[in-house]
Design a protein around this motif. Structure first.
Motif, PDB file in Angstrom:
ATOM      1  N   SER A  93       0.837  -1.196   0.000  1.00  0.00           N
ATOM      2  CA  SER A  93       0.000   0.000   0.000  1.00  0.00           C
ATOM      3  C   SER A  93       0.876   1.253   0.000  1.00  0.00           C
ATOM      4  CB  SER A  93      -0.911   0.006   1.226  1.00  0.00           C
ATOM      5  OG  SER A  93      -0.148   0.221   2.415  1.00  0.00           O
ATOM      6  N   ILE A  94       0.245   2.376  -0.331  1.00  0.00           N
ATOM      7  CA  ILE A  94       0.938   3.673  -0.363  1.00  0.00           C
ATOM      8  C   ILE A  94       0.237   4.578   0.637  1.00  0.00           C
ATOM      9  CG2 ILE A  94       1.634   5.608  -1.834  1.00  0.00           C
ATOM     10  CD1 ILE A  94       0.906   3.575  -4.226  1.00  0.00           C
ATOM     11  N   PRO A  95       0.817   4.794   1.825  1.00  0.00           N
ATOM     12  CA  PRO A  95       0.117   5.603   2.830  1.00  0.00           C
ATOM     13  C   PRO A  95       0.231   7.099   2.532  1.00  0.00           C
ATOM     14  CG  PRO A  95       2.228   4.870   3.691  1.00  0.00           C
ATOM     15  CD  PRO A  95       2.084   4.246   2.329  1.00  0.00           C
ATOM     16  N   ASN A  96      -0.879   7.791   2.630  1.00  0.00           N
ATOM     17  CA  ASN A  96      -0.893   9.252   2.632  1.00  0.00           C
ATOM     18  C   ASN A  96      -1.302   9.691   4.027  1.00  0.00           C
ATOM     19  OD1 ASN A  96      -0.105   9.540   0.009  1.00  0.00           O
ATOM     20  ND2 ASN A  96      -2.012  10.445  -0.728  1.00  0.00           N
ATOM     21  N   ARG A  97      -0.370  10.318   4.716  1.00  0.00           N
ATOM     22  CA  ARG A  97      -0.614  10.689   6.110  1.00  0.00           C
ATOM     23  C   ARG A  97      -1.498  11.924   6.182  1.00  0.00           C
ATOM     24  NH1 ARG A  97       0.879   5.908   8.384  1.00  0.00           N
ATOM     25  NH2 ARG A  97       2.963   5.302   7.685  1.00  0.00           N
ATOM     26  N   GLY A  98      -2.468  11.883   7.077  1.00  0.00           N
ATOM     27  CA  GLY A  98      -3.416  12.981   7.178  1.00  0.00           C
ATOM     28  C   GLY A  98      -3.084  13.949   8.293  1.00  0.00           C
ATOM     29  N   PHE A  99      -3.457  15.201   8.092  1.00  0.00           N
ATOM     30  CA  PHE A  99      -3.417  16.212   9.156  1.00  0.00           C
ATOM     31  C   PHE A  99      -4.837  16.690   9.449  1.00  0.00           C
ATOM     32  CE2 PHE A  99      -3.381  20.731  10.374  1.00  0.00           C
ATOM     33  CZ  PHE A  99      -2.670  20.649  11.558  1.00  0.00           C
ATOM     34  N   ALA A 100      -5.578  17.041   8.381  1.00  0.00           N
ATOM     35  CA  ALA A 100      -6.957  17.502   8.539  1.00  0.00           C
ATOM     36  C   ALA A 100      -7.931  16.340   8.677  1.00  0.00           C
ATOM     37  CB  ALA A 100      -7.356  18.378   7.355  1.00  0.00           C
ATOM     38  N   GLN A 101      -7.493  15.142   8.341  1.00  0.00           N
ATOM     39  CA  GLN A 101      -8.321  13.949   8.511  1.00  0.00           C
ATOM     40  C   GLN A 101      -7.405  12.770   8.754  1.00  0.00           C
ATOM     41  OE1 GLN A 101     -10.104  12.844   4.398  1.00  0.00           O
ATOM     42  NE2 GLN A 101      -9.078  11.037   5.245  1.00  0.00           N
ATOM     43  N   PRO A 155       6.724   6.702 -18.759  1.00  0.00           N
ATOM     44  CA  PRO A 155       6.580   5.967 -17.509  1.00  0.00           C
ATOM     45  C   PRO A 155       5.560   6.670 -16.621  1.00  0.00           C
ATOM     46  CG  PRO A 155       8.523   7.360 -17.394  1.00  0.00           C
ATOM     47  CD  PRO A 155       7.882   7.614 -18.745  1.00  0.00           C
ATOM     48  N   GLY A 156       4.855   5.882 -15.809  1.00  0.00           N
ATOM     49  CA  GLY A 156       3.871   6.520 -14.944  1.00  0.00           C
ATOM     50  C   GLY A 156       3.274   5.554 -13.945  1.00  0.00           C
ATOM     51  N   ILE A 157       2.241   6.025 -13.260  1.00  0.00           N
ATOM     52  CA  ILE A 157       1.599   5.281 -12.181  1.00  0.00           C
ATOM     53  C   ILE A 157       0.091   5.519 -12.236  1.00  0.00           C
ATOM     54  CG2 ILE A 157       1.320   5.146  -9.648  1.00  0.00           C
ATOM     55  CD1 ILE A 157       4.269   5.834  -9.371  1.00  0.00           C
ATOM     56  N   TRP A 158      -0.677   4.450 -12.023  1.00  0.00           N
ATOM     57  CA  TRP A 158      -2.106   4.532 -11.739  1.00  0.00           C
ATOM     58  C   TRP A 158      -2.307   4.259 -10.251  1.00  0.00           C
ATOM     59  CZ3 TRP A 158      -6.191   5.662 -14.996  1.00  0.00           C
ATOM     60  CH2 TRP A 158      -5.956   5.615 -16.385  1.00  0.00           C
ATOM     61  N   VAL A 159      -3.201   5.002  -9.582  1.00  0.00           N
ATOM     62  CA  VAL A 159      -3.521   4.734  -8.179  1.00  0.00           C
ATOM     63  C   VAL A 159      -5.024   4.821  -7.960  1.00  0.00           C
ATOM     64  CG1 VAL A 159      -1.313   5.522  -7.221  1.00  0.00           C
ATOM     65  CG2 VAL A 159      -3.198   7.164  -7.501  1.00  0.00           C
ATOM     66  N   THR A 160      -5.458   4.153  -6.902  1.00  0.00           N
ATOM     67  CA  THR A 160      -6.824   4.292  -6.407  1.00  0.00           C
ATOM     68  C   THR A 160      -6.776   5.079  -5.099  1.00  0.00           C
ATOM     69  OG1 THR A 160      -6.848   2.313  -5.019  1.00  0.00           O
ATOM     70  CG2 THR A 160      -7.368   2.022  -7.355  1.00  0.00           C
ATOM     71  N   GLN A 161      -7.867   5.774  -4.797  1.00  0.00           N
ATOM     72  CA  GLN A 161      -7.951   6.559  -3.560  1.00  0.00           C
ATOM     73  C   GLN A 161      -9.313   6.334  -2.912  1.00  0.00           C
ATOM     74  OE1 GLN A 161      -7.231  11.037  -3.507  1.00  0.00           O
ATOM     75  NE2 GLN A 161      -9.279  10.930  -2.600  1.00  0.00           N
ATOM     76  N   PRO A 162      -9.363   6.177  -1.596  1.00  0.00           N
ATOM     77  CA  PRO A 162     -10.663   6.058  -0.930  1.00  0.00           C
ATOM     78  C   PRO A 162     -11.348   7.425  -0.826  1.00  0.00           C
ATOM     79  CG  PRO A 162      -8.919   6.086   0.706  1.00  0.00           C
ATOM     80  CD  PRO A 162      -8.236   6.066  -0.646  1.00  0.00           C
ATOM     81  N   GLU A 210      -4.936   5.074   2.536  1.00  0.00           N
ATOM     82  CA  GLU A 210      -4.045   4.211   1.775  1.00  0.00           C
ATOM     83  C   GLU A 210      -4.425   4.256   0.298  1.00  0.00           C
ATOM     84  OE1 GLU A 210      -2.462   0.377   4.031  1.00  0.00           O
ATOM     85  OE2 GLU A 210      -4.633   0.560   4.239  1.00  0.00           O
ATOM     86  N   LEU A 211      -3.420   4.420  -0.543  1.00  0.00           N
ATOM     87  CA  LEU A 211      -3.584   4.289  -1.979  1.00  0.00           C
ATOM     88  C   LEU A 211      -3.042   2.925  -2.403  1.00  0.00           C
ATOM     89  CD1 LEU A 211      -2.154   7.757  -3.167  1.00  0.00           C
ATOM     90  CD2 LEU A 211      -4.416   7.263  -2.214  1.00  0.00           C
ATOM     91  N   PHE A 212      -3.564   2.419  -3.517  1.00  0.00           N
ATOM     92  CA  PHE A 212      -3.041   1.201  -4.120  1.00  0.00           C
ATOM     93  C   PHE A 212      -2.841   1.470  -5.598  1.00  0.00           C
ATOM     94  CE2 PHE A 212      -5.487  -0.043  -0.409  1.00  0.00           C
ATOM     95  CZ  PHE A 212      -4.601  -0.887   0.243  1.00  0.00           C
TER      96      PHE A 212
END
Length: 335
Positions: A75-83, A110-117, A87-89
């Protein structure tokens, strides 16, 4: 936190790769992107022509494409401050496109696809049963983009097929609405019936050695129709196929597109493009949007189903006070 609120699972600092099936589940609707793809398509770009002394050069290419897409194991964690943290995948990709007539290199990315909740800060939510997704890409001309949008699983298709909306290739003034899809460009190079030097000296195959003439048609689609709307090639490619299942990805660097017929929203559309300084006065990339169709084609004659990937992509180049649509389409099969 009240007793009625579930505790948020803390994202660990050490991230280990799970098994393959868990990775697929985490990717959700974009899991089938993973793999090696190969196919063909078409590329149209109006580019500056300072050396030729014209307002533009219309480059037209029949293309061959390979697309290698690999899952990111953890997983790719995005750390929150306001919430709370999210995790992105995602998946990494490498796209290579060449001219199928001349063999010349056209594109590598080259690049990346991600999903976000779904999030609360900012408030973003996917469509029902869908996902928020984003694509990040780096282009050697000196551009980097982030285009966000959504992925949806469409209901079963009537008769196993669908209609693809036309895309616009006609130039239009900066600050003006985009013409509707399929509009023919008003400059001489866009009109194949115009055989004067004002047209032929500023479009393919002029300058190619050897100068292989443009075909009268591609897959029975007349060449003028292809220039006006390359998505007709995608429509022709699915003719006679039965699509059992389809996931649609819509992404853009903006939240809505202004066209002659009105504003067209892009659900969860967001992002932007960065250009190296040379491009800003010469061919500034101002806008990007794309649609991808992940199609499961029913097998025939005892053969298994086939995964097919189709896409249409529009990049808006700005020079001489005009928006110049750069359109690429492709139909690829998973190998």
């Amino acid at each position: 936190m009240s007793a009625s609120q579930p505790a948020q699972r803390r994202i660990p600092a050490v991230r280990l790769s799970p098994d393959t099936e868990t990775v697929r589940q985490d990717l959700g609707l974009i899991a089938d992107l993973a793999g090696n793809w190969h196919g063909h398509g078409f590329n149209l770009i109006a580019r500056p022509d300072h050396d030729g002394g014209g307002p533009l050069f219309l480059e037209l290419n029949q293309t061959e494409e390979t697309l290698k897409i690999d899952p990111i194991g953890s997983s790719i964690p995005n750390r929150g401050f306001a919430q709370q943290d999210i995790e992105l995948f995602g998946l990494t990709y490498l796209q290579k496109i060449s001219d199928s007539t001349t063999g010349g290199a056209l594109h590598i990315e080259p690049g990346i696809w991600v999903t976000q909740p779904a999030t609360t800060a900012p408030p973003e939510s996917p469509p029902p049963g869908g996902q928020i997704i984003a694509r990040m890409g780096t282009i050697p001309h000196g551009n980097s983009l982030l285009a966000q949008g959504s992925a949806i699983l469409v209901p079963p298709l009537t008769n196993g097929t669908f209609d693809i909306k036309p895309v616009n290739t006609a130039p239009f003034g900066v600050g003006k609405p985009m013409p509707v899809g399929g509009t023919q460009g008003g400059f001489p190079a866009y009109d194949l019936a115009n055989t004067t030097p004002a047209a032929t000296n500023f479009r393919t195959p002029f300058g190619n050695i050897p100068a292989v003439p443009l075909p009268a048609s591609i897959d029975t689609v007349p060449m003028q129709t292809v220039i006006n709307d390359p998505t007709r090639l995608l429509q022709q490619a699915i003719k006679g196929q039965f699509i059992d299942k389809m996931v649609v990805l819509n992404i853009a660097t903006v939240s809505s597109l202004d066209v002659t017929s009105g504003s067209v929203p892009v659900l969860d559309g967001a992002g932007g493009i960065e250009n190296m300084p040379f491009l800003e006065p010469n061919a500034d990339t101002a806008l990007f949007f794309a649609t991808f169709w992940i199609e499961t084609i029913a097998g025939t004659g005892g053969h298994p189903d086939v995964l097919q990937l189709q896409y249409t992509q529009l990049v808006m180049l700005d020079f001489n006070g005009i928006h110049w649509p750069h359109v690429t389409v492709g139909t690829l099969r998973k190998q």
